[in-house]
Write a protein that holds these residues in place. Structure first.
Motif, mmCIF file in Angstrom:
data_model
loop_
_atom_site.group_PDB
_atom_site.id
_atom_site.type_symbol
_atom_site.label_atom_id
_atom_site.label_comp_id
_atom_site.label_asym_id
_atom_site.label_seq_id
_atom_site.Cartn_x
_atom_site.Cartn_y
_atom_site.Cartn_z
ATOM 1 N N ASN A 46 -52.515 7.920 -22.450
ATOM 2 C CA ASN A 46 -53.696 7.728 -21.606
ATOM 3 C C ASN A 46 -53.822 6.302 -21.075
ATOM 4 O OD1 ASN A 46 -54.681 10.383 -21.636
ATOM 5 N ND2 ASN A 46 -55.582 10.062 -23.663
ATOM 6 N N TYR A 47 -52.755 5.558 -21.154
ATOM 7 C CA TYR A 47 -52.739 4.227 -20.555
ATOM 8 C C TYR A 47 -51.878 4.268 -19.293
ATOM 9 C CZ TYR A 47 -52.718 -0.845 -20.191
ATOM 10 O OH TYR A 47 -52.897 -2.137 -19.753
ATOM 11 N N ILE A 48 -52.377 3.704 -18.206
ATOM 12 C CA ILE A 48 -51.644 3.652 -16.951
ATOM 13 C C ILE A 48 -51.050 2.252 -16.827
ATOM 14 C CG2 ILE A 48 -51.687 4.095 -14.483
ATOM 15 C CD1 ILE A 48 -52.502 6.452 -16.334
ATOM 16 N N SER A 49 -49.759 2.188 -17.019
ATOM 17 C CA SER A 49 -49.042 0.917 -17.034
ATOM 18 C C SER A 49 -48.626 0.507 -15.626
ATOM 19 C CB SER A 49 -47.799 1.072 -17.925
ATOM 20 O OG SER A 49 -46.822 0.131 -17.591
ATOM 21 N N THR A 50 -48.999 -0.696 -15.238
ATOM 22 C CA THR A 50 -48.545 -1.211 -13.955
ATOM 23 C C THR A 50 -47.031 -1.286 -13.917
ATOM 24 O OG1 THR A 50 -50.568 -2.502 -13.691
ATOM 25 C CG2 THR A 50 -48.680 -3.158 -12.350
ATOM 26 N N LEU A 51 -46.432 -1.708 -15.024
ATOM 27 C CA LEU A 51 -44.983 -1.825 -15.059
ATOM 28 C C LEU A 51 -44.301 -0.494 -14.779
ATOM 29 C CD1 LEU A 51 -42.452 -3.456 -15.491
ATOM 30 C CD2 LEU A 51 -42.653 -3.032 -17.936
ATOM 31 N N ALA A 52 -44.795 0.585 -15.392
ATOM 32 C CA ALA A 52 -44.198 1.892 -15.134
ATOM 33 C C ALA A 52 -44.278 2.235 -13.654
ATOM 34 C CB ALA A 52 -44.898 2.964 -15.972
ATOM 35 N N ASN A 53 -45.396 1.900 -13.020
ATOM 36 C CA ASN A 53 -45.584 2.238 -11.613
ATOM 37 C C ASN A 53 -44.754 1.351 -10.685
ATOM 38 O OD1 ASN A 53 -47.969 4.372 -11.077
ATOM 39 N ND2 ASN A 53 -48.362 3.278 -12.978
ATOM 40 N N PHE A 74 -42.196 -9.675 -15.705
ATOM 41 C CA PHE A 74 -41.387 -8.491 -15.430
ATOM 42 C C PHE A 74 -42.031 -7.620 -14.355
ATOM 43 C CE2 PHE A 74 -39.156 -4.704 -17.702
ATOM 44 C CZ PHE A 74 -38.323 -4.554 -16.617
ATOM 45 N N ALA A 75 -43.313 -7.284 -14.551
ATOM 46 C CA ALA A 75 -44.016 -6.443 -13.593
ATOM 47 C C ALA A 75 -44.111 -7.134 -12.234
ATOM 48 C CB ALA A 75 -45.405 -6.094 -14.117
ATOM 49 N N ALA A 76 -44.415 -8.422 -12.241
ATOM 50 C CA ALA A 76 -44.528 -9.150 -10.980
ATOM 51 C C ALA A 76 -43.189 -9.169 -10.241
ATOM 52 C CB ALA A 76 -45.002 -10.576 -11.244
ATOM 53 N N GLY A 77 -42.105 -9.415 -10.976
ATOM 54 C CA GLY A 77 -40.798 -9.469 -10.338
ATOM 55 C C GLY A 77 -40.399 -8.154 -9.700
ATOM 56 N N GLY A 122 -37.712 -3.658 -18.454
ATOM 57 C CA GLY A 122 -37.904 -3.511 -19.246
ATOM 58 C C GLY A 122 -39.176 -3.577 -20.021
#
Length: 453
Positions: free
Chosen positions: A185-192, A254-257, A417
């Motif tokens: 139930n967590y929406i990860s920015t990294l996954a998106n 990581f997410a920003a890159g 990752g």
């Protein structure tokens, strides 16, 4: 923190045999950088035992590393191969990717699929995509191409079953794949952003596939509408269902890159469309402002002492994504290249640890060694590789495991990752894995520092 001249020399002292030798690295000389990268890559591969093909030792408590880091290391070694021409690791790369591809050719093998997140699967997909982009010899089994594996990952993550159905979070890709994992139930920015990055690069390989491009555009629209990427182009960690209205404002490189690179590929694919240029310009500038204080890459959410093992890998992806961005959007070079140089110089100065006195550290601004491991080693490798162009052609090794049908090589980018959000809406670690979008230690305590104006 001191700035470094791009013409200065960084010395590494090497003592693998007890005899101290020195290597002089000039960040403006490709041959010199390649020599340093070869040593850093050699030390990185010393962490890979091959006991479970494709994976670094783990997961905790059996070892330090979760399965996603296996995909990360092969992406890094493919990047190393394509930028140096060194093919000595071809067998290990091929075996690692194939062993972990799973019975459905989607990088969800039975040995860890139940604990894998969407971000983990995407990272393995990126490794296969890197193989296709750089012309690495094809799988050589079942008439597979590397792009087949990538497409399977992207198709599965595009399905409604992986996404939120209702509420203001509707359409967001969940962090976890399976309902029994606490991060479901967590929406990860990294996954998106990993999904968007994968789709953007895949669309280029697939002749600018419009369906994939539309999915990427929809994802960026969703991230901005949901304020996971805010008006100032801060890229935050994520939020919980059902409404996603309490955004965890911790930021990771990581997410920003990955967001920067995804936008850059779309800018390229749309021949410089204004929308994508605006997004790219905002993301590049904000990423440099946040993660390169004084020109040295810093994992602001956890350095100098609170980074978990997952987070030690992140700066590799930051450097790689920015290097890729310069390739597909050359106008960004004047802004990006200077910080890649100063950061790489600082990174190399950390490589003084271990028995051989050249193992690399995590905190590069400290001018000393600290927290060695596969993650810091890979991050320094990424910093060095970001200074090198991709070789025009790299011949495959003659090993039998490297034979087969090569993936297409039309990509305009090189590869790419997870951390644990820590506010009151944050899921607990799911036990068998950490996921790259969860591991931000003390995130809520650091929130005020990283929610920059």
């Amino acid at each position: 923190m001191a700035r470094f001249s791009s013409n200065s020399f960084v010395r590494l002292f090497l003592s693998a045999t007890g005899v101290v030798a020195s290597l002089t690295v000039n960040v403006d000389d490709a041959a010199s950088v390649k020599k340093a990268a070869a040593l850093v890559a050699e030390d990185l591969m010393s962490f890979y035992t091959g006991e479970v093909p494709g994976l670094l030792p783990g997961p905790p408590p059996e070892g330090d590393y979760y399965p996603w880091t296996g995909g990360a290391i092969w992406a890094a070694m493919l990047d190393y191969r394509s930028r140096t021409g060194d093919t000595q690791y071809d067998d290990k790369i091929s075996q690692g990717l194939l062993w972990q591809r799973g019975s459905n050719n989607d990088f969800l093998p039975a040995n860890w699929s139940a604990t894998a997140g969407n971000d983990d699967q995407a990272i393995w997909g990126m490794a296969a995509l890197a193989a296709a982009e750089t012309g690495f010899a094809g799988p050589g089994v079942d008439n597979l191409k590397w792009l087949d594996l990538v497409q399977n990952v992207f198709d599965e993550q595009s399905s409604d079953a992986r996404r939120v159905a209702n509420g203001s979070c509707a359409g967001g890709l969940r962090w976890q794949i399976f309902t029994f994992n606490s991060g479901y139930n967590y929406i990860s920015t990294l996954a998106n952003v990993a999904y968007a990055n994968l789709g953007a690069r895949l669309s280029i390989q697939d002749g600018k596939n419009q369906t994939q491009a539309k999915s990427v555009e929809d994802t960026f629209n969703w991230l901005q509408t949901s304020k996971f990427i805010d008006a100032k182009f801060n890229v935050y960690d994520g939020a919980s269902v059902p409404e996603c209205d309490q955004v965890n404002r911790v930021q990771t490189s990581f997410a920003a890159g990955l967001a920067v690179e995804g936008a850059a590929v779309m800018y390229n694919a749309t021949s410089g469309e204004k929308k994508w240029k605006n997004i790219l310009d905002g993301l590049v500038q904000r990423t440099i402002d946040v993660f390169f204080p004084d020109g040295v890459a810093t994992e602001v959410a956890c350095e100098p002492s609170q980074c978990n093992t997952d987070m030690t890998f992140f700066k590799y992806f930051l450097h790689r994504s920015l290097a890729s961005t310069m390739k597909v959007a050359p106008y960004t070079t004047s802004l990006i290249q200077p910080v890649l140089k100063t950061s790489a110089q600082a990174a190399v100065e950390s490589c003084t640890g271990g028995d051989n006195k050249r193992m690399c550290g995590l905190v590069w601004s400290a001018h000393g060694n600290n927290h060695t491991g596969a993650g810091p080693q890979m991050s320094v490798l990424g910093a060095l590789l970001s200074l090198l162009p991709v070789e025009t052609a790299v011949n495959a090794s003659n090993s039998s495991s490297s034979t087969g049908t090569s993936g297409t090589n039309n990509a305009t980018t090189s590869t790419a990752g997870s951390s644990e959000p820590s506010n009151s809406n944050t899921p607990k670690n799911s036990g068998a894995r950490s996921g790259v979008s969860a591991g931000v230690v003390l995130g809520s305590l650091l929130l005020a520092s990283f929610a920059l104006n």
